[in-house]
Design a protein around this motif. Structure first.
Motif, mmCIF file in Angstrom:
data_model
loop_
_atom_site.group_PDB
_atom_site.id
_atom_site.type_symbol
_atom_site.label_atom_id
_atom_site.label_comp_id
_atom_site.label_asym_id
_atom_site.label_seq_id
_atom_site.Cartn_x
_atom_site.Cartn_y
_atom_site.Cartn_z
ATOM 1 N N TRP A 152 0.814 -1.211 0.000
ATOM 2 C CA TRP A 152 0.000 0.000 0.000
ATOM 3 C C TRP A 152 0.850 1.265 0.000
ATOM 4 O O TRP A 152 0.362 2.314 -0.408
ATOM 5 C CB TRP A 152 -1.108 -0.006 1.046
ATOM 6 N N VAL A 153 2.117 1.165 0.409
ATOM 7 C CA VAL A 153 3.023 2.309 0.231
ATOM 8 C C VAL A 153 3.176 2.600 -1.268
ATOM 9 O O VAL A 153 3.106 3.742 -1.718
ATOM 10 C CB VAL A 153 4.392 2.028 0.891
ATOM 11 N N ALA A 164 1.016 1.761 -3.615
ATOM 12 C CA ALA A 164 -0.275 2.255 -4.107
ATOM 13 C C ALA A 164 -0.474 3.720 -3.725
ATOM 14 O O ALA A 164 -0.998 4.516 -4.511
ATOM 15 C CB ALA A 164 -1.408 1.396 -3.539
ATOM 16 N N LEU A 165 -0.021 4.071 -2.524
ATOM 17 C CA LEU A 165 -0.145 5.456 -2.066
ATOM 18 C C LEU A 165 0.718 6.399 -2.912
ATOM 19 O O LEU A 165 0.270 7.483 -3.320
ATOM 20 C CB LEU A 165 0.236 5.540 -0.587
ATOM 21 N N GLY A 196 -0.965 6.628 -6.386
ATOM 22 C CA GLY A 196 -2.205 7.395 -6.301
ATOM 23 C C GLY A 196 -1.932 8.873 -6.105
ATOM 24 O O GLY A 196 -2.548 9.723 -6.749
#
Lengths: 201, 201
Positions: A142-143, A145-146, A149
């Protein structure tokens, strides 16, 4: 069929999306826009339904390859990430057709998986190894993905104000480094360093 | 026509997108999916081409309204932002149909403009006034875009691993606060505080 024909068809699909906001295209429309026979479309595409996702993924991989080539001249993994974020935003803003496409199709799970391999992933791990970043193995997905994004969000904003693109890119890179745990001083220095030469598409 | 009919039609459009990956729908398909007459569709929609953008915007505004109601119980603007990010990620992950839709349509310029008004914008300004955030007036648009993009990126990741949603949300909120200039200790405390009660859709 040559992959050249395929990339020609992909670019035509992107044009149809960009010009008419088309979210779905027929074989006939696509053949017309690409200036090829309908048979060429059938020979080059498995599935029209997922076409835009495939095009977005190829487009992202192509930008990514140029970004990795440009940033390979830099010898620090943190600086490479900061420059990479800025060049990605620059690419998508200078070519609004690309930008609008990435905003819509750039955050698929497949794009996130395929973009963050090789050098970008190695740089994240190296930045952590040298103590600059703060994330666990469980957080890395998710790092990634962050970061993606955040960059695509800033592209959405920069397309509305292209004159601010360079400043938006530097600021985004600085904030992404802060989000990764980099100190304020280092984040600012790396995010505002001169960019390496970059071949625009 | 009641706005109830409209929201019924919007939900049907989202279902069509989610189930078949449809990126464009016909009046007939939409009428069938919503279980209404074709005339009802014509009476409620101006333009079928921009339908998904309109649906995404309404969906975002609806989640936003619930998030604002829930976080209004908290008295610190930093904590409200952190909880807001977590609840937004939670909403989109618990309802994967909503999540997949936001990944694709949630980052339009219009969505960014309309979402960040009222309380969320006031909270950003208040957080800066109390010295917690570090951004200039000129940076506020892309700071907003960066926060939205980061959250939607993490949604894309959390949909793949729903069991990690709560942890991903806390981590995303913490990193977003860091990106805004909040100290590490405060970012961690605010991002990991108990969530207020939240009405799921």
């Amino acid at each position: 069929m040559s992959s050249n024909a395929q990339s020609h068809i992909h670019r035509a699909a992107m044009k149809l999306f960009s010009e008419h906001g088309a979210m779905q295209v027929s074989v006939t429309e696509l053949a017309q826009a690409a200036g090829v026979a309908r048979g060429t479309i059938y020979n080059n595409l498995d599935d029209l339904a997922g076409l835009f996702d495939v095009v977005a993924l190829e487009l992202s991989l192509e930008i990514n390859a140029r970004v990795v080539r440009a940033t390979s001249r830099l010898d620090d993994p943190i600086r490479r990430l900061a420059a990479g974020v800025r060049l990605y935003i620059l690419s998508a803003t200078r070519d609004p057709e690309v930008g609008r496409f990435l905003i819509r199709f750039g955050l698929s799970a497949e794009a996130l998986r395929q973009l963050w391999t090789g050098q970008p992933l190695a740089d994240l791990i190296a930045g952590r190894a040298q103590g600059s970043y703060d994330f666990t193995d469980g957080q890395i997905n998710w790092v990634i993905a962050l970061i993606s994004g955040a960059a695509i969000g800033v592209i959405a904003c920069a397309l509305e104000r292209p004159e601010a693109e360079a400043e938006a890119g530097m600021d985004a890179a600085e904030r992404i480094l802060l989000a990764l745990g980099v100190s304020r001083e280092d984040a600012r220095t790396h995010a505002r360093a001169p960019l390496p030469p970059f071949e625009e598409s």
